[in-house]
Design a protein around this motif. Sequence first.
Motif, PDB file in Angstrom:
ATOM      1  N   ASP A 262      34.948  61.704  73.356  1.00  0.00           N
ATOM      2  CA  ASP A 262      34.945  61.653  72.083  1.00  0.00           C
ATOM      3  C   ASP A 262      35.344  62.436  71.634  1.00  0.00           C
ATOM      4  O   ASP A 262      35.631  61.975  70.497  1.00  0.00           O
ATOM      5  CB  ASP A 262      33.208  61.550  72.523  1.00  0.00           C
ATOM      6  CG  ASP A 262      32.459  60.455  72.715  1.00  0.00           C
ATOM      7  OD1 ASP A 262      32.848  59.118  72.807  1.00  0.00           O
ATOM      8  OD2 ASP A 262      31.539  60.809  73.392  1.00  0.00           O
ATOM      9  N   ARG A 263      35.426  63.984  71.577  1.00  0.00           N
ATOM     10  CA  ARG A 263      36.324  64.885  70.728  1.00  0.00           C
ATOM     11  C   ARG A 263      38.303  63.694  70.590  1.00  0.00           C
ATOM     12  O   ARG A 263      38.246  64.048  69.500  1.00  0.00           O
ATOM     13  CB  ARG A 263      36.251  65.942  70.994  1.00  0.00           C
ATOM     14  CG  ARG A 263      35.439  66.672  71.213  1.00  0.00           C
ATOM     15  CD  ARG A 263      35.394  68.311  71.853  1.00  0.00           C
ATOM     16  NE  ARG A 263      33.923  68.576  72.428  1.00  0.00           N
ATOM     17  CZ  ARG A 263      34.280  69.954  73.078  1.00  0.00           C
ATOM     18  NH1 ARG A 263      34.953  70.830  72.704  1.00  0.00           N
ATOM     19  NH2 ARG A 263      33.317  70.275  73.097  1.00  0.00           N
ATOM     20  N   VAL A 264      38.323  63.925  71.478  1.00  0.00           N
ATOM     21  CA  VAL A 264      39.823  63.026  71.746  1.00  0.00           C
ATOM     22  C   VAL A 264      39.076  61.519  70.559  1.00  0.00           C
ATOM     23  O   VAL A 264      40.188  61.201  69.954  1.00  0.00           O
ATOM     24  CB  VAL A 264      40.602  63.163  73.080  1.00  0.00           C
ATOM     25  CG1 VAL A 264      41.927  62.123  72.584  1.00  0.00           C
ATOM     26  CG2 VAL A 264      40.293  63.971  73.265  1.00  0.00           C
ATOM     27  N   ALA A 265      38.374  60.747  71.006  1.00  0.00           N
ATOM     28  CA  ALA A 265      38.751  59.492  70.463  1.00  0.00           C
ATOM     29  C   ALA A 265      38.859  59.619  69.015  1.00  0.00           C
ATOM     30  O   ALA A 265      39.128  59.233  68.394  1.00  0.00           O
ATOM     31  CB  ALA A 265      37.942  58.593  70.956  1.00  0.00           C
ATOM     32  N   GLY A 266      37.483  60.125  68.841  1.00  0.00           N
ATOM     33  CA  GLY A 266      37.539  60.711  67.611  1.00  0.00           C
ATOM     34  C   GLY A 266      38.214  61.348  66.260  1.00  0.00           C
ATOM     35  O   GLY A 266      39.052  61.189  65.357  1.00  0.00           O
ATOM     36  N   THR A 267      39.231  61.530  67.206  1.00  0.00           N
ATOM     37  CA  THR A 267      40.665  62.522  66.664  1.00  0.00           C
ATOM     38  C   THR A 267      41.514  61.149  66.256  1.00  0.00           C
ATOM     39  O   THR A 267      42.158  61.181  65.448  1.00  0.00           O
ATOM     40  CB  THR A 267      41.568  63.746  67.608  1.00  0.00           C
ATOM     41  OG1 THR A 267      40.507  64.381  67.283  1.00  0.00           O
ATOM     42  CG2 THR A 267      42.457  64.335  66.863  1.00  0.00           C
ATOM     43  N   GLN A 268      41.842  60.460  67.186  1.00  0.00           N
ATOM     44  CA  GLN A 268      43.031  59.502  66.566  1.00  0.00           C
ATOM     45  C   GLN A 268      42.230  58.605  66.509  1.00  0.00           C
ATOM     46  O   GLN A 268      42.959  58.323  65.588  1.00  0.00           O
ATOM     47  CB  GLN A 268      42.822  58.935  69.121  1.00  0.00           C
ATOM     48  CG  GLN A 268      43.307  59.262  69.836  1.00  0.00           C
ATOM     49  CD  GLN A 268      43.579  59.038  71.049  1.00  0.00           C
ATOM     50  OE1 GLN A 268      41.984  58.874  71.225  1.00  0.00           O
ATOM     51  NE2 GLN A 268      44.863  58.520  71.514  1.00  0.00           N
ATOM     52  N   LEU A 269      41.555  58.233  66.337  1.00  0.00           N
ATOM     53  CA  LEU A 269      40.660  57.385  65.522  1.00  0.00           C
ATOM     54  C   LEU A 269      40.588  57.652  63.880  1.00  0.00           C
ATOM     55  O   LEU A 269      40.945  56.659  62.653  1.00  0.00           O
ATOM     56  CB  LEU A 269      39.521  56.744  65.573  1.00  0.00           C
ATOM     57  CG  LEU A 269      39.513  56.273  66.894  1.00  0.00           C
ATOM     58  CD1 LEU A 269      37.628  55.933  67.287  1.00  0.00           C
ATOM     59  CD2 LEU A 269      39.508  55.004  66.750  1.00  0.00           C
ATOM     60  N   GLY A 270      39.656  58.939  63.842  1.00  0.00           N
ATOM     61  CA  GLY A 270      39.981  59.492  62.444  1.00  0.00           C
ATOM     62  C   GLY A 270      41.531  59.774  62.056  1.00  0.00           C
ATOM     63  O   GLY A 270      41.706  59.159  60.728  1.00  0.00           O
ATOM     64  N   HIS A 271      42.637  59.691  62.248  1.00  0.00           N
ATOM     65  CA  HIS A 271      43.703  59.756  62.144  1.00  0.00           C
ATOM     66  C   HIS A 271      44.500  58.885  61.911  1.00  0.00           C
ATOM     67  O   HIS A 271      45.491  58.360  60.587  1.00  0.00           O
ATOM     68  CB  HIS A 271      44.533  60.886  63.313  1.00  0.00           C
ATOM     69  CG  HIS A 271      45.919  61.230  63.262  1.00  0.00           C
ATOM     70  ND1 HIS A 271      47.204  60.095  63.482  1.00  0.00           N
ATOM     71  CD2 HIS A 271      46.475  61.993  62.671  1.00  0.00           C
ATOM     72  CE1 HIS A 271      48.316  60.764  62.848  1.00  0.00           C
ATOM     73  NE2 HIS A 271      48.087  61.772  62.384  1.00  0.00           N
ATOM     74  N   TYR A 272      44.033  58.029  62.717  1.00  0.00           N
ATOM     75  CA  TYR A 272      44.842  56.892  62.795  1.00  0.00           C
ATOM     76  C   TYR A 272      44.437  55.807  61.165  1.00  0.00           C
ATOM     77  O   TYR A 272      44.154  55.624  60.146  1.00  0.00           O
ATOM     78  CB  TYR A 272      44.253  55.362  63.473  1.00  0.00           C
ATOM     79  CG  TYR A 272      44.886  54.538  63.899  1.00  0.00           C
ATOM     80  CD1 TYR A 272      45.949  53.997  63.153  1.00  0.00           C
ATOM     81  CD2 TYR A 272      44.715  52.817  63.803  1.00  0.00           C
ATOM     82  CE1 TYR A 272      47.011  53.040  63.606  1.00  0.00           C
ATOM     83  CE2 TYR A 272      44.632  52.083  64.251  1.00  0.00           C
ATOM     84  CZ  TYR A 272      45.943  51.996  63.674  1.00  0.00           C
ATOM     85  OH  TYR A 272      46.809  50.487  64.043  1.00  0.00           O
TER      86      TYR A 272
END
Length: 321
Positions: A262-272
């Motif tokens: 969830d930390r990684v997915a949140g980071t990827q999606l927010g960045h995108y």
Amino acid sequence: MEVKKIGVLTSGGDAPGMNAAVRAVVRSALEKGIEVVGIMRGYTGLLNHEVIPMDIGSVSDIIQRGGTILRTARCEEFRYQEGVAKGKDACEKIGINGLVVIGGDGSFRGAADLSAMGIPCVGVPGTIDNDISCTEYTIGYDTAMNTAMQMSDFLRDTAQSHERCMVIEVMGRHAGHIALNAGIACGATYIVVPEVEFDKEAMMKKIQKSYAAGKRQFLIFVAEGVGGVAELAKEIEETTGIESRSMVLGHVQRGGSPTVRDRVAGTQLGHYAVELLAKGIGNRVVGFQNGQLVNFDIQEALKMKKSLDMDLYRIANDVAF
Ligand code: F6P
């Protein structure tokens, strides 16, 4: 139009990992020279101009925290055009020409309406239910499943000592994804999900067959969308003679420190999301397909249908005892 300042808000039910997404939005925007503000309490805060400036340090020490530092709300007023028009005025007053909306389907409807009024919005899927059709993964799902698993393992201990059946309700308003996965992970004897018609007789037979084969503790998983665990526990006890208890795990599944995923997915999606807004692209929802980042028109995304993994459901039944 050059994007100079954007906002970020969290809306609907909170989900572990939302903070990672907020952090990624803030840091990615600042990295591109775009100013960012946090909007408190979802669309409710937008309508009330509840805005906080976000600098690079404002999102330090939050990636590991559950909940959302921006708070959240379900805003009734934003369901209507007048509310959305007020939201557009608020964006103009605040001076943002882009908005990242972290939430579920309901929040994306508001984002589509606001985009149609000229404020480019990008939706980031955040809900423990994993029930957003355009993406195979939503922020919070993994943490929630792990929490459901942990809590159910505790229940199994006591079920084992007392030779009981525990009927456990897990979250999932319209979807059985958490029930199916946590059920498999905890060795459920039977899993009840809204996507598959409940065959109560088959469940009773399964319990009785396992009992006859020597099994003495049972876990039955029921998705919230089906509900009725207290009555079901009673019926199981009456039909099988096995002492039964029920438990609604409830909001505990929405809390806790987010998992790696969830930390990684949140980071990827927010960045995108920021990458799209920086290019002036709005009215999109970001997500994952085959593990890759993708984006869709919000209206198109809202029309998509997501089904339960029926292969996984069949496997669950095949290995259940
Ligand atoms: O959408 C996430 C969710 O946790 C659902 O599983 C649940 O039905 C709902 O939110 C509960 O919402 P609230 O916290 O507003 O009661």
